[in-house]
Design an enzyme around this catalytic site. Structure first.
Site, PDB file in Angstrom:
ATOM      1  N   GLY A 134      53.335  32.252  65.649  1.00  0.00           N
ATOM      2  CA  GLY A 134      54.137  31.363  64.949  1.00  0.00           C
ATOM      3  C   GLY A 134      55.505  32.174  64.553  1.00  0.00           C
ATOM      4  CB  CYS A 135      56.461  35.596  64.860  1.00  0.00           C
ATOM      5  SG  CYS A 135      56.416  35.847  66.364  1.00  0.00           S
ATOM      6  N   GLY A 136      59.073  33.787  63.704  1.00  0.00           N
ATOM      7  CA  GLY A 136      60.403  32.915  64.105  1.00  0.00           C
ATOM      8  C   GLY A 136      61.156  33.984  65.233  1.00  0.00           C
ATOM      9  N   GLY A 174      59.925  35.733  68.226  1.00  0.00           N
ATOM     10  CA  GLY A 174      59.448  36.151  69.204  1.00  0.00           C
ATOM     11  C   GLY A 174      57.916  36.528  69.551  1.00  0.00           C
ATOM     12  CB  THR A 204      51.198  34.622  61.239  1.00  0.00           C
ATOM     13  OG1 THR A 204      49.626  34.270  60.909  1.00  0.00           O
ATOM     14  CG2 THR A 204      51.606  35.234  60.142  1.00  0.00           C
TER      15      THR A 204
END
Lengths: 253, 253
Positions: A98-100, A102, B38
């Site tokens: 989910g990291c914004g 990459g 996350t």
């Protein structure tokens, strides 16, 4: 680049022009028979991107770990083979995808566990400012489209390799992948980026054991903390003869 | 922001200063009992981010679809409950999680299937230039840290809401989430962003049915194609009284 007929807004009014726009392609990466990710990327230097991605994502410890790498630029598909299994990586990827900024295959905070870097190279502030200027002057696609990020690997004297991509993570993976393929040692080099420095960008640089990162953008607090723990020099907002040394100032003379 | 003692590079030499740096936190999102992602994000307006993320990722069709939303800012955890199951979303998320620009739960190209927007609002180029200026002047954290992106929702007359985040996807999700929570109609509004416009950024705007997107950065060719197919006005590199209209110029007077 792809050309489009567009309308330009100018103080004098609206005028039709032809404009080059950065291309974006969905690049599917298949490793040991499993499709592990689809990366939206610029359709050039895909081999560098694939090598850098496999390395910075923690899938391979060194370039020799890749048994085979097949790139299909018609279907935008990279097929890689290497020893070992993917279970751990895939699990972790799902957890953090989910990291914004990459895909990553490990928690950036894990990197604190790694040993700190030795002091390695030293460089004057003036020379670093000059390298960033040279680097920016080589951003060919950015000047035309404003749609890409750039990254480069340099020594304290000169720039070795420059790469661009619509994703700032990809541009750094391309530079690291190209350096691995060329056998360029990174332990005495500087990574230059047009982007901001988050913990994930930082973890790529740490993984490649590059002692200095100099960025046009600012860092996050996590990137600064990681840089200080691992003795990596982190310089941000380096532009117009000014910059901010957030960590490892001992390397800046 | 977190304060750090840093060293500033100036034409006059190196000087120590105290500097505010953008905070980055790992925000875990749990939906219907499953940890789905996350996200590395800025630790403010987390409720807007959660609502916007659930909506733009396609998990909920409208804000009322969220049965409950619990936010634990000590453990950076969002716990959401809504009707329906996650199977499809999770499968697709894994498939596309490699994208260099944020997690998505559907292929951006899917959006072409959606119906095109009606022409809705019209705005003069001068007014759009002015709105972007106002928007940028409100980027409080960016001015201090250079480490965040901004987004805003505006009518043809004024800015309704502005949000910042270390991730440009997050900033847009926050604006959309805040607008959904406030019940602000988006069908006659403009989305402003400090970032570049990739197909994923575009798909968020399309999902919110916002007819105009104006960006400081440039678009990718996929974003331009999607904008033209769906009749969304896409203006890029809007700065210094200049800009580039890539699609939907009929809305720009």
């Amino acid at each position: 680049m792809e050309k489009f007929e567009i309308v330009k807004i100018t103080p004098e009014g609206l005028t039709g022009i032809e404009k080059g726009v950065s291309e974006e392609v969905p690049l599917t990466i298949e490793v040991n028979g499993s499709e592990i990710a689809t990366i939206l990327a610029s359709p050039f230097h895909i081999d560098d991107l694939a090598r850098g991605f496999l390395f910075t994502s923690g899938m391979i410890a060194e370039i020799s770990g890749i048994r085979s790498l097949y790139i299909d630029m018609e279907r935008f598909r990279v097929v890689a083979e290497f020893e070992g299994n993917l279970k751990d990586f895939v699990f972790k990827r799902i957890y953090t995808s989910g990291c914004g900024k990459g895909v990553i295959f490990h928690n950036p905070i894990d990197v604190i566990g790694k040993t700190a870097l030795s002091n390695g190279l030293e460089i004057t502030a003036e020379k670093l400012v000059c390298l960033m200027k040279q680097f920016l002057s080589r951003q060919t696609e950015y000047c035309d489209t404003g749609g890409v990020h750039g990254a480069a690997l340099a020594s304290s004297e000169e720039i070795y390799v420059t790469r661009e991509d619509i994703g700032r993570h990809n541009a750094i993976d391309k530079v690291i992948g190209a350096s691995l393929a060329a056998g360029t040692g990174m332990a005495d080099k500087i990574l230059l980026t047009t982007g901001r420095v988050s913990s994930e960008i930082f973890s790529k640089v740490l993984r490649a054991r590059i002692p200095v990162i100099a960025a046009l953008g600012g860092p996050t607090n996590q990137a600064v903390k990681l840089a200080r723990v691992t003795n990596i020099t982190l310089v941000g907002r380096l532009r117009g003869g000014r910059g901010e040394i957030y960590s490892g100032e001992r390397r800046i003379l």
